[in-house]
Write a protein that holds these residues in place. Structure first.
Motif, PDB file in Angstrom:
ATOM      1  N   VAL A  23      63.641 -89.258  62.508  1.00 31.81           N
ATOM      2  CA  VAL A  23      62.617 -90.152  61.949  1.00 31.81           C
ATOM      3  C   VAL A  23      62.553 -91.442  62.762  1.00 31.81           C
ATOM      4  O   VAL A  23      61.466 -91.938  63.098  1.00 31.81           O
ATOM      5  CB  VAL A  23      62.912 -90.446  60.459  1.00 31.81           C
ATOM      6  CG1 VAL A  23      62.042 -91.570  59.933  1.00 31.81           C
ATOM      7  CG2 VAL A  23      62.723 -89.186  59.628  1.00 31.81           C
ATOM      8  N   GLN A  24      63.704 -91.980  63.106  1.00 25.19           N
ATOM      9  CA  GLN A  24      63.744 -93.204  63.905  1.00 25.19           C
ATOM     10  C   GLN A  24      63.111 -92.981  65.273  1.00 25.19           C
ATOM     11  O   GLN A  24      62.339 -93.803  65.751  1.00 25.19           O
ATOM     12  CB  GLN A  24      65.188 -93.662  64.056  1.00 25.19           C
ATOM     13  CG  GLN A  24      65.344 -94.912  64.877  1.00 25.19           C
ATOM     14  CD  GLN A  24      66.807 -95.309  65.030  1.00 25.19           C
ATOM     15  OE1 GLN A  24      67.704 -94.673  64.476  1.00 25.19           O
ATOM     16  NE2 GLN A  24      67.062 -96.355  65.777  1.00 25.19           N
ATOM     17  N   THR A  25      63.421 -91.864  65.915  1.00 25.55           N
ATOM     18  CA  THR A  25      62.866 -91.568  67.233  1.00 25.55           C
ATOM     19  C   THR A  25      61.355 -91.388  67.155  1.00 25.55           C
ATOM     20  O   THR A  25      60.623 -91.878  68.018  1.00 25.55           O
ATOM     21  CB  THR A  25      63.531 -90.310  67.814  1.00 25.55           C
ATOM     22  OG1 THR A  25      64.945 -90.531  67.867  1.00 25.55           O
ATOM     23  CG2 THR A  25      63.020 -90.010  69.200  1.00 25.55           C
ATOM     24  N   ILE A  26      60.875 -90.709  66.131  1.00 21.95           N
ATOM     25  CA  ILE A  26      59.427 -90.539  65.964  1.00 21.95           C
ATOM     26  C   ILE A  26      58.758 -91.888  65.746  1.00 21.95           C
ATOM     27  O   ILE A  26      57.680 -92.156  66.290  1.00 21.95           O
ATOM     28  CB  ILE A  26      59.137 -89.555  64.809  1.00 21.95           C
ATOM     29  CG1 ILE A  26      59.545 -88.141  65.215  1.00 21.95           C
ATOM     30  CG2 ILE A  26      57.667 -89.593  64.402  1.00 21.95           C
ATOM     31  CD1 ILE A  26      59.537 -87.144  64.071  1.00 21.95           C
ATOM     32  N   GLY A  27      59.402 -92.769  64.982  1.00 24.73           N
ATOM     33  CA  GLY A  27      58.856 -94.113  64.773  1.00 24.73           C
ATOM     34  C   GLY A  27      58.790 -94.906  66.068  1.00 24.73           C
ATOM     35  O   GLY A  27      57.784 -95.566  66.362  1.00 24.73           O
ATOM     36  N   ILE A  28      59.850 -94.847  66.861  1.00 24.20           N
ATOM     37  CA  ILE A  28      59.872 -95.551  68.146  1.00 24.20           C
ATOM     38  C   ILE A  28      58.793 -94.991  69.066  1.00 24.20           C
ATOM     39  O   ILE A  28      58.058 -95.747  69.717  1.00 24.20           O
ATOM     40  CB  ILE A  28      61.266 -95.469  68.795  1.00 24.20           C
ATOM     41  CG1 ILE A  28      62.258 -96.330  68.012  1.00 24.20           C
ATOM     42  CG2 ILE A  28      61.225 -95.913  70.251  1.00 24.20           C
ATOM     43  CD1 ILE A  28      63.697 -96.180  68.458  1.00 24.20           C
ATOM     44  N   GLY A  30      56.062 -93.538  68.163  1.00 22.27           N
ATOM     45  CA  GLY A  30      54.761 -93.958  67.632  1.00 22.27           C
ATOM     46  C   GLY A  30      54.403 -95.374  68.059  1.00 22.27           C
ATOM     47  O   GLY A  30      53.273 -95.644  68.479  1.00 22.27           O
ATOM     48  N   ILE A  31      55.365 -96.278  67.969  1.00 21.73           N
ATOM     49  CA  ILE A  31      55.129 -97.667  68.381  1.00 21.73           C
ATOM     50  C   ILE A  31      54.857 -97.737  69.882  1.00 21.73           C
ATOM     51  O   ILE A  31      53.937 -98.430  70.339  1.00 21.73           O
ATOM     52  CB  ILE A  31      56.315 -98.560  67.974  1.00 21.73           C
ATOM     53  CG1 ILE A  31      56.399 -98.666  66.456  1.00 21.73           C
ATOM     54  CG2 ILE A  31      56.202 -99.945  68.612  1.00 21.73           C
ATOM     55  CD1 ILE A  31      57.672 -99.294  65.940  1.00 21.73           C
ATOM     56  N   TYR A  34      51.403 -96.409  70.587  1.00 26.32           N
ATOM     57  CA  TYR A  34      50.389 -97.407  70.250  1.00 26.32           C
ATOM     58  C   TYR A  34      50.293 -98.462  71.352  1.00 26.32           C
ATOM     59  O   TYR A  34      49.193 -98.853  71.761  1.00 26.32           O
ATOM     60  CB  TYR A  34      50.730 -98.062  68.909  1.00 26.32           C
ATOM     61  CG  TYR A  34      49.792 -99.170  68.530  1.00 26.32           C
ATOM     62  CD1 TYR A  34      48.521 -98.890  68.045  1.00 26.32           C
ATOM     63  CD2 TYR A  34      50.166-100.500  68.674  1.00 26.32           C
ATOM     64  CE1 TYR A  34      47.653 -99.912  67.703  1.00 26.32           C
ATOM     65  CE2 TYR A  34      49.308-101.525  68.341  1.00 26.32           C
ATOM     66  CZ  TYR A  34      48.050-101.226  67.852  1.00 26.32           C
ATOM     67  OH  TYR A  34      47.189-102.230  67.525  1.00 26.32           O
ATOM     68  N   LEU A  49      61.590-101.929  72.604  1.00 22.40           N
ATOM     69  CA  LEU A  49      61.847-100.592  72.074  1.00 22.40           C
ATOM     70  C   LEU A  49      61.912 -99.552  73.174  1.00 22.40           C
ATOM     71  O   LEU A  49      62.553 -98.512  73.018  1.00 22.40           O
ATOM     72  CB  LEU A  49      60.757-100.195  71.070  1.00 22.40           C
ATOM     73  CG  LEU A  49      60.871-100.802  69.689  1.00 22.40           C
ATOM     74  CD1 LEU A  49      59.709-100.356  68.822  1.00 22.40           C
ATOM     75  CD2 LEU A  49      62.183-100.450  69.039  1.00 22.40           C
TER      76      LEU A  49
END
Length: 139
Positions: A23-28, A30-31, A34, A49
């Motif tokens: 989840v953390q890797t997917i969030g990173i 994603g950021i 973007y 990041l």
């Protein structure tokens, strides 16, 4: 806080940590994605990041190497594997350096420098895997 002694709970805890890591890797990602879309590649690599992601990927790769060497069952010579790995790494480095030196406006020293950097970055994991295999063979 007490230490967990039950093996099932330890395994469940490790699985939870794995899900959190994903989840953390997917969030990173994603950021960073973007930032890539809005600011371009330079904006993405300027983000702190980016460094966290790169360091995490490198540490994860080294930890995976440790597990994969422990999982190997063949009794191949570690020295032979090291020689083959270094030879392939050297060939890849030479090709990359040569192709870079062929590009227009780039001096040959830049190709040599980048080829050398690629070789060093490729040789470090080769020696690490060699050391792990040697340690496994000694045990």
């Amino acid at each position: 806080m007490q230490k967990i002694k039950d093996e099932r709970l330890k395994l469940k805890n490790l699985k939870n940590i794995r899900v959190l890591f994903m989840v953390q890797t997917i969030g990173i990602l994603g950021i960073l994605g973007y930032d890539l879309v809005t600011k371009g590649i330079d904006g993405m690599t300027d983000n702190p990041l980016w460094f966290v992601f790169i360091i995490t990927a490198i540490v994860s790769a080294y930890l995976s190497m440790n597990i994969s060497v422990d999982h190997e069952t063949s009794g191949k010579s570690p020295e032979k594997g090291l020689i083959i790995s270094l030879t392939v790494t050297a060939l890849i480095s030479i090709v990359i350096g040569y192709l870079i030196s062929l590009s227009e406006g780039t001096p040959a020293t830049t190709g040599i420098l980048i080829g050398g950097i690629v070789f060093i970055c490729g040789a470090i994991p080769c020696f690490y895997v060699y050391r792990l295999r040697k340690r496994t063979m000694d045990n």
